[in-house]
Design an enzyme around this catalytic site. Structure first.
Site, PDB file in Angstrom:
ATOM      1  N   THR A 146      36.433  44.130  35.177  1.00  0.00           N
ATOM      2  CA  THR A 146      36.299  42.694  35.478  1.00  0.00           C
ATOM      3  C   THR A 146      34.868  42.481  35.977  1.00  0.00           C
ATOM      4  O   THR A 146      33.943  42.382  35.179  1.00  0.00           O
ATOM      5  CB  THR A 146      37.329  42.240  36.532  1.00  0.00           C
ATOM      6  OG1 THR A 146      37.225  43.058  37.692  1.00  0.00           O
ATOM      7  CG2 THR A 146      38.731  42.326  35.965  1.00  0.00           C
ATOM      8  N   LYS A 168      39.486  50.667  37.483  1.00  0.00           N
ATOM      9  CA  LYS A 168      38.685  49.443  37.593  1.00  0.00           C
ATOM     10  C   LYS A 168      38.847  48.914  39.015  1.00  0.00           C
ATOM     11  O   LYS A 168      39.887  49.109  39.660  1.00  0.00           O
ATOM     12  CB  LYS A 168      39.087  48.403  36.566  1.00  0.00           C
ATOM     13  CG  LYS A 168      40.388  47.672  36.772  1.00  0.00           C
ATOM     14  CD  LYS A 168      40.447  46.586  37.803  1.00  0.00           C
ATOM     15  CE  LYS A 168      39.281  45.640  37.739  1.00  0.00           C
ATOM     16  NZ  LYS A 168      39.399  44.665  38.897  1.00  0.00           N
ATOM     17  N   THR A 179      41.674  47.048  45.331  1.00  0.00           N
ATOM     18  CA  THR A 179      42.037  46.200  44.197  1.00  0.00           C
ATOM     19  C   THR A 179      41.669  46.904  42.989  1.00  0.00           C
ATOM     20  O   THR A 179      40.521  46.878  42.570  1.00  0.00           O
ATOM     21  CB  THR A 179      41.212  44.961  44.061  1.00  0.00           C
ATOM     22  OG1 THR A 179      41.585  44.146  45.090  1.00  0.00           O
ATOM     23  CG2 THR A 179      41.518  44.237  42.766  1.00  0.00           C
ATOM     24  N   GLU A 259      31.332  44.992  44.844  1.00  0.00           N
ATOM     25  CA  GLU A 259      30.596  43.755  44.594  1.00  0.00           C
ATOM     26  C   GLU A 259      29.479  43.516  45.601  1.00  0.00           C
ATOM     27  O   GLU A 259      29.723  43.341  46.794  1.00  0.00           O
ATOM     28  CB  GLU A 259      31.566  42.572  44.654  1.00  0.00           C
ATOM     29  CG  GLU A 259      32.496  42.517  43.446  1.00  0.00           C
ATOM     30  CD  GLU A 259      33.631  41.524  43.637  1.00  0.00           C
ATOM     31  OE1 GLU A 259      33.787  41.003  44.746  1.00  0.00           O
ATOM     32  OE2 GLU A 259      34.351  41.285  42.646  1.00  0.00           O
ATOM     33  N   ASN A 378      31.391  36.369  45.660  1.00  0.00           N
ATOM     34  CA  ASN A 378      32.746  35.954  45.977  1.00  0.00           C
ATOM     35  C   ASN A 378      32.883  34.468  46.254  1.00  0.00           C
ATOM     36  O   ASN A 378      33.986  33.969  46.445  1.00  0.00           O
ATOM     37  CB  ASN A 378      33.280  36.791  47.133  1.00  0.00           C
ATOM     38  CG  ASN A 378      33.605  38.189  46.652  1.00  0.00           C
ATOM     39  OD1 ASN A 378      34.482  38.362  45.826  1.00  0.00           O
ATOM     40  ND2 ASN A 378      32.850  39.168  47.132  1.00  0.00           N
ATOM     41  N   SER A 383      34.343  29.524  40.385  1.00  0.00           N
ATOM     42  CA  SER A 383      33.922  28.119  40.266  1.00  0.00           C
ATOM     43  C   SER A 383      32.684  28.000  39.392  1.00  0.00           C
ATOM     44  O   SER A 383      32.278  28.946  38.749  1.00  0.00           O
ATOM     45  CB  SER A 383      33.666  27.528  41.651  1.00  0.00           C
ATOM     46  OG  SER A 383      32.810  28.347  42.404  1.00  0.00           O
TER      47      SER A 383
END
Lengths: 383, 383
Positions: A146, A168, A179, A259, A378, A383
């Protein structure tokens, strides 16, 4: 060097149109046997995604024939319709591969609250089935990415058998699992009960001790499949050690790709009364935004470490704690010691050592720093 | 409109040279009676700063005559030498004001692991004593500021009596208290035991429900002093209500001035089985970096709310949760409902409502979003 390195497996990764980028987004892994033993662990989050609700039932008998995974949508909080989509995907895998849907684990990752197109998923299963290959592991590993910047794969070789894994995950890395979706394959002969014991031992000291941002996912799944194709039955300790090595390797790959992180931080608590104490202490530091922001700023702020410790129930004397950063003992007996200026936080790898002086146990918890890029990634994700 | 609004108090705020900027950094508050009843609450952090270790002993008899507070250094993790500094400051206040050092509460705030100059502190006490004034409340409120951008003060009027308060705190706002120092004065006649009951009731629903960044400080202190100078004895419910109003007012001022925040977020959990459940649920959302980053990005990401709920032990059905953001019910029965695009996250004030459908209790927890400015301020703070 992938999940198709062990004998008895084929895999594929295809573009099913779930990702707007057109990248690969659906993976299929099939165990061709002769054994179909398996074990799995799932997120401890009570709000579980539909694929987890499905797969928890599938794995109960210790038999799994195939795993299908999609990125581009987590199928979480999508209601009964979403569950039916998971069911339909398992049925389609069963029909194409020639196994029962009840032996098909389904994993999904991506945005939550978003329903994927069932048609796209089913067409993707057909395409993946057509693309199945004994060399398809790398394609599969790419299809489950992702926000991952690289695919995560690892192999550990045993004596005539091997273990392969793909993972992942790039955020929301927190216990009880990060996650993440992980599929592990082995051609060793390992009965399901032994697989389960080995997997729980391995995840307890690897994935379960990653705490990137304190957030626990709804979709985490780790499934191990044993084909028995090597015909070799390793001892349980040998297999457990190899599986632990593989899971730790994948966990460190997840950590390094978290991230927006600038630093990988290993928090090692020593001389704890219990392992649980050591883990609780490490986790408290891993969840301190103040400490994590300080590391980003290359500030060896050991006061924020002690402030985190004070929120735990671990056994220690608050007036007699030692803390080292990158080997420099900046705090002895809860007072300033060596010069913090000696701590070089320029390299990505940071070690924090906390001496509780309360026993003989130890544990390491891994986290990342808190950076502008984390906030950016994040806040802009959906959005 | 300050801590010297109630009769019977004098205060001062002076520059003692602890802050490199030359700004005011030492405050003194003196209760002139006729009563000297008091109550205090302190941080629940087990690693407490020296002033807290001192003051916890001072307050045990319910009598406090003066409070001395300094910014520019928290006197935390500074060892026995630091404790002696706190003791010396209390002795100097006692000598100048003419009371016992054992009736002097000491509070410090600023960097931890840093020892302040004892000479500067003692000279500051002398200067503050010389500057004591029945109008000195505003000066005192300014002297306790650290990264605060504004001073925090409030007054609540009773029938012939009043309560005044000042607070500092701009980060590390977490239970059991925010990182903050608060002094509350009243000219009502309130025995120490009643003050204690009222203070615990007030803080439980105000400061204790602020959770700016999940980090608990080492220095938090809230002290209330009753001079009895009005001669009026309010009923305990009336006093408790006024004190709760004052503490809530100060808590909201702290929330609005939290380091680097773009949004104030009120998380209200309704229809919980217990108040504890409602608070636990609110806190889990308040501590979700992913959710807080999403609010910064003006993304009404309710999936991250549900993912946080799943980590709690509160009573609810994971498949039957409702979530509203700014009044828009974006999630009903754990599935998408009203269009998230209807949620306008441009204003600073954000409300999240979570319906657990498990009982009749409710609670609100307040937090801030996670922003670039937060990361910046907390990575650059000491370096």
């Amino acid at each position: 060097m992938s999940i198709t390195t062990p004998a008895g497996f084929s895999a594929a990764g295809v573009a099913a149109g779930l990702k707007s980028t057109g990248a690969k987004d659906l993976a299929l892994v099939v165990n061709h046997g002769p054994t179909f033993d398996s074990a799995s662990v799932f997120t401890a989050n009570r709000c579980k995604a539909n694929p987890v609700l499905w797969s928890q039932e599938v794995v109960k008998d210790g038999i799994v024939r195939a795993v299908v995974l999609n990125s581009g949508g987590a199928n979480c909080y999508t209601g009964p319709e979403g569950f039916q989509t998971t069911h339909a995907v398992a049925e389609r895998v069963g029909a194409t591969v020639g196994v029962g849907a009840v032996d098909v684990v389904v994993c999904s990752t991506g945005l939550i609250g978003l329903a994927n197109s069932r048609e796209d998923l089913l067409a993707g299963v057909d395409a993946a089935h057509a693309a199945l290959s004994p060399d398809g592991g790398d394609d599969a590993a790419h299809a489950i990415m992702t926000t991952d910047s690289v695919s995560k794969q690892a192999v550990v070789e045993g004596a005539g058998w091997s273990i392969g894994g793909m993972a992942k995950g790039a955020g929301m890395l927190a216990p009880q699992l990060a996650t993440m979706l992980v599929v592990v394959t082995t051609d060793a002969v390992v009965p399901a009960a032994d697989l389960d014991a080995a997997l729980r031992a391995a995840t307890r000291v690897s994935f379960d001790r990653l705490d990137s941002d304190g957030c626990m996912s709804t979709n985490d799944t780790v499934t191990v499949l044993a084909s028995g194709a090597s015909g070799i039955t390793p001892s349980l300790p040998d297999f457990t050690e190899a599986l632990t090595q593989l899971c730790t390797d994948l966990a460190m790959q997840l950590l390094r790709d978290a991230e927006g992180a600038d630093h990988e931080i290993a928090i090692t608590t020593v001389n704890a009364a219990t392992t649980d104490d050591a883990v609780e202490v490490g986790r408290s530091v891993a969840r301190s935004n103040l400490f994590k922001a300080a590391v980003f700023g290359k500030d060896p702020n050991w006061g924020r470490v002690l402030a985190s410790l004070g929120t735990t129930s671990a056994a220690f004397d608050p007036a007699d704690l030692d803390v080292a950063m990158n080997g420099v003992w900046v705090c002895r007996s809860s007072t300033p010691a060596e010069d913090p200026a000696l701590v070089d936080l320029a390299p990505r790898e940071v070690s924090v050592t906390i001496d509780l002086k309360a026993g003989g146990e130890r544990a390491t918890v891994w986290t990342n720093d808190l950076t502008h890029a984390y906030v950016h990634e994040n806040s802009a994700y959906s959005s």
